[in-house]
Motif scaffolding. Structure first.
Motif, PDB file in Angstrom:
ATOM      1  N   GLU A 144       2.151 -11.054 -16.569  1.00 23.29           N
ATOM      2  CA  GLU A 144       2.501  -9.801 -17.385  1.00 23.29           C
ATOM      3  C   GLU A 144       3.856  -9.424 -16.821  1.00 23.29           C
ATOM      4  O   GLU A 144       4.198  -9.030 -15.803  1.00 23.29           O
ATOM      5  CB  GLU A 144       1.720  -8.626 -17.288  1.00 23.29           C
ATOM      6  N   PRO A 145       5.044  -9.730 -17.604  1.00 19.26           N
ATOM      7  CA  PRO A 145       6.276  -9.161 -17.164  1.00 19.26           C
ATOM      8  C   PRO A 145       6.309  -7.464 -16.857  1.00 19.26           C
ATOM      9  O   PRO A 145       5.715  -6.944 -17.684  1.00 19.26           O
ATOM     10  CB  PRO A 145       7.230  -9.524 -18.275  1.00 19.26           C
ATOM     11  N   ASP A 146       7.008  -7.072 -15.976  1.00 19.01           N
ATOM     12  CA  ASP A 146       7.395  -5.698 -15.787  1.00 19.01           C
ATOM     13  C   ASP A 146       6.251  -5.153 -15.084  1.00 19.01           C
ATOM     14  O   ASP A 146       6.103  -3.822 -14.660  1.00 19.01           O
ATOM     15  CB  ASP A 146       7.721  -4.973 -17.163  1.00 19.01           C
ATOM     16  N   SER A 147       4.720  -5.486 -15.017  1.00 19.24           N
ATOM     17  CA  SER A 147       3.755  -4.694 -14.758  1.00 19.24           C
ATOM     18  C   SER A 147       3.486  -4.622 -12.976  1.00 19.24           C
ATOM     19  O   SER A 147       3.879  -5.452 -12.545  1.00 19.24           O
ATOM     20  CB  SER A 147       2.362  -5.448 -15.297  1.00 19.24           C
ATOM     21  N   VAL A 148       3.398  -3.392 -12.844  1.00 21.00           N
ATOM     22  CA  VAL A 148       2.761  -3.010 -11.677  1.00 21.00           C
ATOM     23  C   VAL A 148       1.412  -2.054 -11.649  1.00 21.00           C
ATOM     24  O   VAL A 148       1.382  -1.290 -12.322  1.00 21.00           O
ATOM     25  CB  VAL A 148       3.948  -1.934 -10.908  1.00 21.00           C
ATOM     26  N   GLY A 163      -1.570   1.711 -14.048  1.00 23.10           N
ATOM     27  CA  GLY A 163      -0.786   0.739 -14.458  1.00 23.10           C
ATOM     28  C   GLY A 163       0.803   1.346 -15.140  1.00 23.10           C
ATOM     29  O   GLY A 163       0.635   2.161 -15.618  1.00 23.10           O
ATOM     30  N   LEU A 164       1.647   0.670 -14.504  1.00 22.14           N
ATOM     31  CA  LEU A 164       3.093   1.189 -15.165  1.00 22.14           C
ATOM     32  C   LEU A 164       3.987  -0.021 -15.310  1.00 22.14           C
ATOM     33  O   LEU A 164       3.566  -1.105 -14.703  1.00 22.14           O
ATOM     34  CB  LEU A 164       3.458   2.189 -14.135  1.00 22.14           C
ATOM     35  N   LYS A 165       4.940   0.232 -16.041  1.00 22.51           N
ATOM     36  CA  LYS A 165       6.128  -0.936 -16.263  1.00 22.51           C
ATOM     37  C   LYS A 165       7.344  -0.423 -15.639  1.00 22.51           C
ATOM     38  O   LYS A 165       7.897   0.511 -15.844  1.00 22.51           O
ATOM     39  CB  LYS A 165       6.234  -0.856 -17.716  1.00 22.51           C
ATOM     40  N   ALA A 166       7.445  -1.412 -14.627  1.00 17.78           N
ATOM     41  CA  ALA A 166       9.005  -1.088 -14.087  1.00 17.78           C
ATOM     42  C   ALA A 166      10.048  -1.744 -14.707  1.00 17.78           C
ATOM     43  O   ALA A 166      10.206  -3.123 -14.698  1.00 17.78           O
ATOM     44  CB  ALA A 166       8.920  -1.481 -12.574  1.00 17.78           C
ATOM     45  N   GLY A 167      11.001  -0.919 -15.176  1.00 16.44           N
ATOM     46  CA  GLY A 167      12.060  -1.597 -16.364  1.00 16.44           C
ATOM     47  C   GLY A 167      11.531  -2.270 -17.395  1.00 16.44           C
ATOM     48  O   GLY A 167      11.903  -3.334 -17.625  1.00 16.44           O
ATOM     49  N   GLU A 198       0.791  -1.171  -0.094  1.00 12.14           N
ATOM     50  CA  GLU A 198       0.133  -0.048   0.048  1.00 12.14           C
ATOM     51  C   GLU A 198       0.985   1.304  -0.065  1.00 12.14           C
ATOM     52  O   GLU A 198       1.864   1.500   0.775  1.00 12.14           O
ATOM     53  CB  GLU A 198      -0.770   0.130   1.116  1.00 12.14           C
ATOM     54  N   ILE A 199       0.656   1.996  -0.865  1.00 17.66           N
ATOM     55  CA  ILE A 199       1.133   3.439  -0.742  1.00 17.66           C
ATOM     56  C   ILE A 199       0.227   4.457  -1.392  1.00 17.66           C
ATOM     57  O   ILE A 199      -0.676   4.232  -2.440  1.00 17.66           O
ATOM     58  CB  ILE A 199       2.557   3.435  -1.799  1.00 17.66           C
ATOM     59  N   LYS A 200       0.209   5.727  -0.782  1.00 22.88           N
ATOM     60  CA  LYS A 200      -0.413   6.759  -1.232  1.00 22.88           C
ATOM     61  C   LYS A 200      -2.064   6.455  -1.410  1.00 22.88           C
ATOM     62  O   LYS A 200      -2.681   7.055  -2.196  1.00 22.88           O
ATOM     63  CB  LYS A 200      -0.131   7.393  -2.542  1.00 22.88           C
ATOM     64  N   GLY A 201      -2.592   5.532  -0.201  1.00 25.95           N
ATOM     65  CA  GLY A 201      -3.908   5.359  -0.323  1.00 25.95           C
ATOM     66  C   GLY A 201      -4.281   4.411  -1.493  1.00 25.95           C
ATOM     67  O   GLY A 201      -5.565   4.087  -1.457  1.00 25.95           O
ATOM     68  N   ARG A 202      -3.478   3.655  -2.011  1.00 25.95           N
ATOM     69  CA  ARG A 202      -3.729   2.737  -3.093  1.00 25.95           C
ATOM     70  C   ARG A 202      -3.125   1.542  -2.738  1.00 25.95           C
ATOM     71  O   ARG A 202      -2.064   1.335  -2.238  1.00 25.95           O
ATOM     72  CB  ARG A 202      -2.834   3.317  -4.546  1.00 25.95           C
ATOM     73  N   VAL A 203      -4.012   0.360  -3.227  1.00 27.59           N
ATOM     74  CA  VAL A 203      -3.387  -0.933  -3.025  1.00 27.59           C
ATOM     75  C   VAL A 203      -2.345  -1.123  -4.258  1.00 27.59           C
ATOM     76  O   VAL A 203      -2.765  -0.832  -5.258  1.00 27.59           O
ATOM     77  CB  VAL A 203      -4.429  -1.879  -3.049  1.00 27.59           C
ATOM     78  N   VAL A 204      -0.942  -1.631  -4.018  1.00 30.95           N
ATOM     79  CA  VAL A 204      -0.216  -1.949  -5.193  1.00 30.95           C
ATOM     80  C   VAL A 204       0.022  -3.579  -5.358  1.00 30.95           C
ATOM     81  O   VAL A 204      -0.141  -4.554  -4.333  1.00 30.95           O
ATOM     82  CB  VAL A 204       1.176  -1.472  -4.761  1.00 30.95           C
ATOM     83  N   ALA A 205      -0.193  -4.122  -6.528  1.00 27.33           N
ATOM     84  CA  ALA A 205      -0.162  -5.275  -7.028  1.00 27.33           C
ATOM     85  C   ALA A 205       0.813  -5.655  -8.199  1.00 27.33           C
ATOM     86  O   ALA A 205       0.808  -4.810  -8.961  1.00 27.33           O
ATOM     87  CB  ALA A 205      -1.548  -6.173  -6.935  1.00 27.33           C
ATOM     88  N   ASN A 206       1.553  -6.883  -8.266  1.00 24.21           N
ATOM     89  CA  ASN A 206       2.115  -7.256  -9.370  1.00 24.21           C
ATOM     90  C   ASN A 206       0.905  -7.855 -10.329  1.00 24.21           C
ATOM     91  O   ASN A 206       0.035  -8.227  -9.937  1.00 24.21           O
ATOM     92  CB  ASN A 206       3.294  -8.164  -9.212  1.00 24.21           C
ATOM     93  N   ALA A 207       1.575  -8.369 -11.302  1.00 24.07           N
ATOM     94  CA  ALA A 207       0.767  -9.357 -12.247  1.00 24.07           C
ATOM     95  C   ALA A 207       1.665 -10.609 -12.931  1.00 24.07           C
ATOM     96  O   ALA A 207       2.452 -10.214 -13.491  1.00 24.07           O
ATOM     97  CB  ALA A 207       0.082  -8.544 -13.328  1.00 24.07           C
TER      98      ALA A 207
END
Length: 498
Positions: free
Chosen positions: A165-169, A188-192, A153-162
């Motif tokens: 899907e490679p790279d996805s946050v 949705g964002l791509k980390a690396g 959890e960050i900034k009031g949002r739940v964060v999850a991987n997938a």
């Protein structure tokens, strides 16, 4: 002819034992306060004295049929809370007495779930098609949520991987774990992007979302960070933090002591703030134990406030990491009932999950492990100091062991040379450290002085003489529990010994 040592060069050596384990150097090259063995010892949270660990109670009457892979304390509100566990392909909660109650099914029997409490609801990422939820009554899934194994959890949002899907946050809509629509307020964002590695863990450090990635086959690994300090999410920046470090799994990451700690394939590490360029760097925090830890698979890394320590579960071994004045030190735990895969604190009670399906808890009043209901045994405890080496022979004339009693029992002190030969120099008895608050009788019935009740810190003295060129001290406790402040030795340096 017998040598007369009366007028020889007498020296006094004081050995503190507050430096923890060091496996990285030979026994003669570690610091004077470091240890080569510290099996079933911990640094007491109130006194910082090296103390034999508490015993364990078996809490459940019947073992679950599969290992307990993960424990989690779900606090629904101020009056309702549950100790939850994942075992086999099921999710359970503890009834508060001695049994587990089934909640529902998990995606499989091997994935260790990631848990998160958000808006009074327990979220479970178990690798299934969607994230599951439980509110103490209803067990269901979040429609449209990612196929996840990591939650944060960050900034009031739940964060999850997938996992599909490679790279996805993914980040949910603010303050709404049920909304994952990225065409709306979810993100949705791509980390690396492009390295095609799977996201396998998260941590939060200030405004930074730390994203861990690893290839399941080649073990290529990366760490990224997403700076969320800007109030506009479109301005958030993802940058590389490390190209040769990563976490073994989702549960081998923890935030403690204002740092992020994790276990990599080659040991225990941390992400720390630094003043140099880059402002955050990976540190080889576990360099002193990583020769042992790197050969193991980590089950979990957990911070336990009651002991102010990080517990690292890795197979049958468990390392305890604590800090003194910012300097880290380690000890080693092994339980008679075997592998512990998860630790969880509720109030002042620390629960431990058994690979054998039983639930356990630490008990400061015990010096035994209850392996199954009604079955107890004493656990082994060993503490060995640095090996002190001299050019010639020295004679150990007197040894002073500064002790603090915890639980009545017995102990033995050995001199151990570099080759591992042991010489028993002292056997001693530990009295119980009885507190006035623990007294059960009437004060008027007491026949002795109040100051004499229970055990007080004391000094064990050995006058057994041992001669040699090198020596270490080893303390073994067959029964009872004791704290060791320091060891003082009176040494005579013989001819050629300086």
């Amino acid at each position: 002819m017998k040598r007369n040592t009366k007028n020889e060069n007498t020296q006094f050596l004081e050995i503190r034992v507050d430096g923890g384990l060091n496996y990285s150097n030979s026994p003669t090259n570690i610091k004077e306060n470091e240890l080569k063995r510290a099996l079933n010892w911990m640094y007491d949270v109130s006194s910082d004295v090296l103390t034999t660990r508490p015993g364990t109670d078996c809490v459940t009457a019947v073992a679950l049929s599969s290992p307990i892979r993960k424990l989690y304390y779900y606090e629904k509100d101020a009056s309702t809370a549950y100790l939850v566990c994942a075992s086999g392909s099921k999710l359970y909660y503890f009834d508060g007495t001695d049994a587990w109650v089934e909640i529902g099914s998990l995606a499989d029997s091997t994935t260790v779930p990631s848990f998160l409490t958000f808006n009074n609801t327990l979220l479970i990422a178990d690798g299934g098609a969607e994230i599951k939820t439980w509110d103490g009554t209803t067990y269901t899934v979040i429609s449209g949520s990612p196929q996840a194994t990591c939650l944060m959890e960050i900034k009031g949002r739940v964060v999850a991987n997938a996992t599909d899907e490679p790279d996805s946050v993914y980040l949910s809509k603010p303050e709404d774990f049920s909304n994952w629509d990225t065409t709306g307020d979810a993100l949705g964002l791509k980390a690396g992007f492009g390295d095609m590695l799977s996201v396998n863990g998260f941590a939060v450090h200030g405004d930074n979302l730390i994203v861990f990635k690893m290839s399941a086959t080649s073990k290529v690994k990366r760490i990224y960070r997403v700076d969320t300090s800007d109030t506009t999410p479109s301005n958030w920046v993802c940058t590389s933090l490390s190209v040769n470090n990563g976490t073994q799994n989702t549960n081998s990451i923890v935030c403690a002591f204002n740092n992020v700690f994790f276990v990599d394939q080659n040991g225990f590490k941390s992400i720390k703030n630094v003043v140099e360029y880059g402002d955050m760097q990976v540190d080889e925090t576990g360099a002193k134990i990583n020769t042992a830890l790197s050969a193991l698979t980590c089950d979990e890394v957990t911070f336990i406030p009651y002991y102010n320590s990080v517990f690292i579960g890795a197979g049958d071994r468990n390392f305890v990491y604590s800090e003194k004045e910012g300097v880290g030190r380690f000890t080693d735990l092994i339980f008679n009932w075997g592998r512990c895969m998860s630790f969880c604190q509720i109030g002042n009670v620390v629960y431990l999950s058994g690979h054998n399906g039983f639930l356990y808890k630490f008990d400061d009043s015990l010096d035994t492990d209850e392996t199954a209901p009604g079955v107890t045994s004493h656990y082994a405890t060993y503490m060995r100091t640095k090996t002190f080496s001299y050019m010639g022979d020295v004679l150990l004339k007197k040894t002073f062991l500064y002790c603090i009693p915890v639980i009545a029992g017995t102990g033995n002190v050995y001199i151990t040379d570099y080759s591992g030969n042991d010489t028993l120099i002292k056997s001693f008895t530990v009295l119980s450290d009885e507190m006035l608050s623990d007294a059960t009788g009437y004060l008027a019935d007491a026949t002795g002085y109040l100051a004499d009740a229970g055990g007080n810190p004391w000094i064990e003295v050995s006058r057994n003489k041992v001669r040699g060129k090198d020596f270490a001290f080893e303390l073994r406790m067959p029964t009872g529990r004791v704290g060791i402040e320091k060891i003082q030795v009176e040494i005579v340096v013989l001819e050629g010994g300086e």
